[in-house]
Design an enzyme around this catalytic site. Structure first.
Site, PDB file in Angstrom:
ATOM      1  N   ASN A  42       0.861  -1.187   0.000  1.00 49.15           N
ATOM      2  CA  ASN A  42       0.000   0.000   0.000  1.00 49.15           C
ATOM      3  C   ASN A  42       0.889   1.225   0.000  1.00 49.15           C
ATOM      4  O   ASN A  42       1.984   1.217   0.562  1.00 49.15           O
ATOM      5  CB  ASN A  42      -0.989  -0.001   1.162  1.00 49.15           C
ATOM      6  CG  ASN A  42      -0.321  -0.114   2.525  1.00 49.15           C
ATOM      7  OD1 ASN A  42       0.716  -0.761   2.673  1.00 49.15           O
ATOM      8  ND2 ASN A  42      -0.925   0.499   3.519  1.00 49.15           N
ATOM      9  N   GLU A  44       0.413   5.243   0.648  1.00 48.88           N
ATOM     10  CA  GLU A  44      -0.527   6.286   1.094  1.00 48.88           C
ATOM     11  C   GLU A  44      -0.099   7.663   0.586  1.00 48.88           C
ATOM     12  O   GLU A  44       0.926   7.813  -0.079  1.00 48.88           O
ATOM     13  CB  GLU A  44      -0.623   6.265   2.622  1.00 48.88           C
ATOM     14  CG  GLU A  44      -1.236   4.958   3.128  1.00 48.88           C
ATOM     15  CD  GLU A  44      -1.484   4.950   4.622  1.00 48.88           C
ATOM     16  OE1 GLU A  44      -2.246   4.072   5.081  1.00 48.88           O
ATOM     17  OE2 GLU A  44      -0.932   5.804   5.334  1.00 48.88           O
ATOM     18  N   ALA A  46      -0.570  12.197   1.329  1.00 46.16           N
ATOM     19  CA  ALA A  46      -0.995  13.289   2.219  1.00 46.16           C
ATOM     20  C   ALA A  46      -2.453  13.673   1.947  1.00 46.16           C
ATOM     21  O   ALA A  46      -3.167  14.137   2.843  1.00 46.16           O
ATOM     22  CB  ALA A  46      -0.092  14.498   2.010  1.00 46.16           C
ATOM     23  N   TYR A  48      -4.718  11.661   1.517  1.00 47.03           N
ATOM     24  CA  TYR A  48      -5.473  10.506   2.015  1.00 47.03           C
ATOM     25  C   TYR A  48      -6.166   9.777   0.863  1.00 47.03           C
ATOM     26  O   TYR A  48      -5.942   8.603   0.631  1.00 47.03           O
ATOM     27  CB  TYR A  48      -6.499  10.903   3.097  1.00 47.03           C
ATOM     28  CG  TYR A  48      -5.890  11.101   4.463  1.00 47.03           C
ATOM     29  CD1 TYR A  48      -4.667  11.723   4.623  1.00 47.03           C
ATOM     30  CD2 TYR A  48      -6.543  10.629   5.607  1.00 47.03           C
ATOM     31  CE1 TYR A  48      -4.105  11.897   5.877  1.00 47.03           C
ATOM     32  CE2 TYR A  48      -5.983  10.811   6.879  1.00 47.03           C
ATOM     33  CZ  TYR A  48      -4.757  11.436   6.990  1.00 47.03           C
ATOM     34  OH  TYR A  48      -4.186  11.595   8.256  1.00 47.03           O
ATOM     35  N   CYS A  53      -4.020   0.717  -2.612  1.00 45.72           N
ATOM     36  CA  CYS A  53      -3.894  -0.506  -1.819  1.00 45.72           C
ATOM     37  C   CYS A  53      -2.833  -1.437  -2.398  1.00 45.72           C
ATOM     38  O   CYS A  53      -2.515  -1.379  -3.586  1.00 45.72           O
ATOM     39  CB  CYS A  53      -5.235  -1.226  -1.762  1.00 45.72           C
ATOM     40  SG  CYS A  53      -6.532  -0.293  -0.952  1.00 45.72           S
ATOM     41  N   GLU A  55      -2.995  -4.592  -3.101  1.00 47.52           N
ATOM     42  CA  GLU A  55      -3.465  -5.475  -4.169  1.00 47.52           C
ATOM     43  C   GLU A  55      -3.409  -4.780  -5.521  1.00 47.52           C
ATOM     44  O   GLU A  55      -2.948  -5.341  -6.511  1.00 47.52           O
ATOM     45  CB  GLU A  55      -4.908  -5.939  -3.909  1.00 47.52           C
ATOM     46  CG  GLU A  55      -5.105  -6.669  -2.608  1.00 47.52           C
ATOM     47  CD  GLU A  55      -5.452  -5.732  -1.477  1.00 47.52           C
ATOM     48  OE1 GLU A  55      -4.864  -4.640  -1.363  1.00 47.52           O
ATOM     49  OE2 GLU A  55      -6.323  -6.088  -0.672  1.00 47.52           O
ATOM     50  N   CYS A  89     -10.604  -2.603  -4.434  1.00 49.94           N
ATOM     51  CA  CYS A  89      -9.724  -3.687  -4.881  1.00 49.94           C
ATOM     52  C   CYS A  89     -10.539  -4.855  -5.420  1.00 49.94           C
ATOM     53  O   CYS A  89     -10.176  -5.465  -6.431  1.00 49.94           O
ATOM     54  CB  CYS A  89      -8.852  -4.159  -3.739  1.00 49.94           C
ATOM     55  SG  CYS A  89      -7.518  -3.011  -3.355  1.00 49.94           S
TER      56      CYS A  89
HETATM   57  N1  THU Z   1      -5.400  -1.302   2.366  1.00 50.72           N
HETATM   58  C1  THU Z   1      -4.751  -2.157   1.501  1.00 50.72           C
HETATM   59  O1  THU Z   1      -3.665  -1.859   1.001  1.00 50.72           O
HETATM   60  N2  THU Z   1      -5.335  -3.336   1.198  1.00 50.72           N
HETATM   61  C2  THU Z   1      -6.509  -3.756   1.757  1.00 50.72           C
HETATM   62  O2  THU Z   1      -6.948  -4.834   1.408  1.00 50.72           O
HETATM   63  C3  THU Z   1      -7.185  -2.950   2.767  1.00 50.72           C
HETATM   64  C4  THU Z   1      -6.702  -1.555   2.914  1.00 50.72           C
HETATM   65  C5  THU Z   1      -4.778   0.000   2.640  1.00 50.72           C
HETATM   66  C6  THU Z   1      -4.350   0.246   4.054  1.00 50.72           C
HETATM   67  C7  THU Z   1      -4.299   1.779   4.108  1.00 50.72           C
HETATM   68  O3  THU Z   1      -3.167   2.245   3.424  1.00 50.72           O
HETATM   69  C8  THU Z   1      -5.553   2.096   3.335  1.00 50.72           C
HETATM   70  O4  THU Z   1      -5.737   1.011   2.409  1.00 50.72           O
HETATM   71  C9  THU Z   1      -5.437   3.396   2.577  1.00 50.72           C
HETATM   72  O5  THU Z   1      -5.936   3.270   1.307  1.00 50.72           O
END
Ligand code: THU
Length: 136
Positions: A42, A44, A46, A48, A53, A55, A89
């Site tokens: 994942n 991230e 700023a 948000y 993710c 996947e 996802c």
């Molecule tokens: N997140 C994933 O990367 N995979 C998932 O299956 C669930 C959630 C991430 C965690 C956090 O970074 C959040 O999604 C932000 O999009």
């Protein structure tokens, strides 16, 4: 054997997670039909909303390298409970199928729950439905 590699690689993939806002590290491992492995974490942001993710990172790496047929996916986090893919996802992954795709939901200790893509997203809106819609 493949199951062990899926679990191992999904835990390894977590190590490069960029998650300074949530500290919720996620790793994904994806196996393509021709036997190529892709890892994803994942990432991230700023803003948000700009986060992606693990996947989808793995899928984007695979697809952009020319792979569109997949045989298994694994997702891991630092939690003792399994991590469940978000709805974005599930839709993204459904595009490429197959509905029988085994998805391993892995805990921090390497335990897992196995579920198929069509169990994760039943009655999905996928390519074939799209084609029907376009043909009307
Ligand atoms: N997140 C994933 O990367 N995979 C998932 O299956 C669930 C959630 C991430 C965690 C956090 O970074 C959040 O999604 C932000 O999009």
């Amino acid at each position: 054997e493949t199951e062990e590699l899926l679990i191992k690689y999904s835990l390894e993939a977590k190590e490069t997670s960029y998650s300074p806002y949530s500290n919720f590290r996620v790793g994904a491992a994806l196996l393509t039909k021709d036997g190529t492995w892709f890892k994803g974490c994942n990432i991230e942001n700023a803003s948000y909303g700009g986060a992606i993710c693990a996947e989808r990172t793995a899928y984007c790496k695979a697809i952009s390298e020319g792979h569109k047929e997949f045989v298994a996916l694994a997702v891991s986090s630092d939690q003792d409970e399994i991590v469940s893919p978000c709805g974005i996802c599930r839709q993204f992954i459904s595009e490429f199928g197959p509905g029988t795709l085994p998805v391993y939901l892995v805990t921090a200790k390497g335990a897992h729950k196995l579920i198929t893509l069509s169990e994760l997203l039943p009655l999905s809106f996928a390519l074939e439905q799209g084609q029907k819609f376009l043909m009307k």
